[in-house]
Design an enzyme around this catalytic site. Sequence first.
Site, short mmCIF file in Angstrom:
data_model
loop_
_atom_site.label_atom_id
_atom_site.label_comp_id
_atom_site.label_asym_id
_atom_site.label_seq_id
_atom_site.Cartn_x
_atom_site.Cartn_y
_atom_site.Cartn_z
CD GLU A 171 34.89 1.33 -46.47
OE1 GLU A 171 33.88 1.73 -45.84
OE2 GLU A 171 34.88 0.34 -47.21
NE ARG A 201 31.30 -4.47 -43.40
CZ ARG A 201 30.16 -4.09 -43.94
NH1 ARG A 201 30.02 -4.10 -45.25
NH2 ARG A 201 29.16 -3.69 -43.17
CG HIS A 225 31.14 0.93 -48.00
ND1 HIS A 225 31.83 0.48 -46.91
CD2 HIS A 225 30.02 0.16 -48.06
CE1 HIS A 225 31.17 -0.50 -46.32
NE2 HIS A 225 30.06 -0.71 -47.01
CG ASP A 249 30.58 -0.43 -52.65
OD1 ASP A 249 30.86 0.70 -53.08
OD2 ASP A 249 29.66 -0.64 -51.83
#
Length: 282
Positions: free
Chosen positions: A222, A193, A242, A217
Amino acid sequence: MQDTEVLVLIRERTQIQAPLLQRLPKLKMISQRSVYPHIDVEACTRNGVLLCSGQHEGTPSYAAAELTWGLVLAAARQIPQQMASLKSGTWQTGVGQSLRGKTLGIYGYGRIARVIVEYGKAFGMNILVWASEASRKRAREDGLEVASNKQGFFADSDILSLHLRLKDGTLGIVSARDLAAMKPSAVLINTSRAGLIEKDALLNALKVGRPGMAAIDVFDKEPITVADDPLVSLDNLIATPHIGYVTHEEYEVQFSDIFDQVVAYAAGSPINMINPQALERN
């Protein structure tokens, strides 16, 4: 969603809080997988909404572990830069590094971290762990080397991968000071995260070259564009959108678990109940 009776959620991207629940009078059940920091469980109970979520304690996300290792290899061998050079007509720009003999730092020691440890061993790397006191104890019991302190952990790691859940106690747990302790040749990997890293700390650290590279990632916001997050424009960053758990096989596992819970609820025998008290209000 006013007519929705059963709501299926994928991870923590959808916030289910009291104001929304009060506007969903027909909702009886929420089915998902894993942790649920995005859900107001008390509000669910008050509104008679049962939350079912399988914790799959012994089953790591191998998809996330595999992407993590893909980023490790891509960063070590500068794959994106090499591909860009090749496409522009240039042959072999830059010099990568081998993994054998390097120190792989694992921050956190849960299900996915244990898989990464095995990958590191297969590549001949030295494993160094830092985590909570309980997790450090488990790592020692598994025969792994544990850093004597957090600062030394960041300073000694050649590849450092974050494997922590994001919660109140881990928000911003990686500070600018931690990153400044890393080697200019080191690589930071984050497939967990973005909030684990202090806000703007990674951006500023990469600008000064400590660590020398990062592969991530996850982002604070997002989805993102370059305009949303200047991190993406840095030459010493490798980024993916992600996709850690986004594979056919992982979706099969996730949706099978989620809909097993729905079927069990419909049959009158709910499983993986987080708030069974909600049934009393139906």
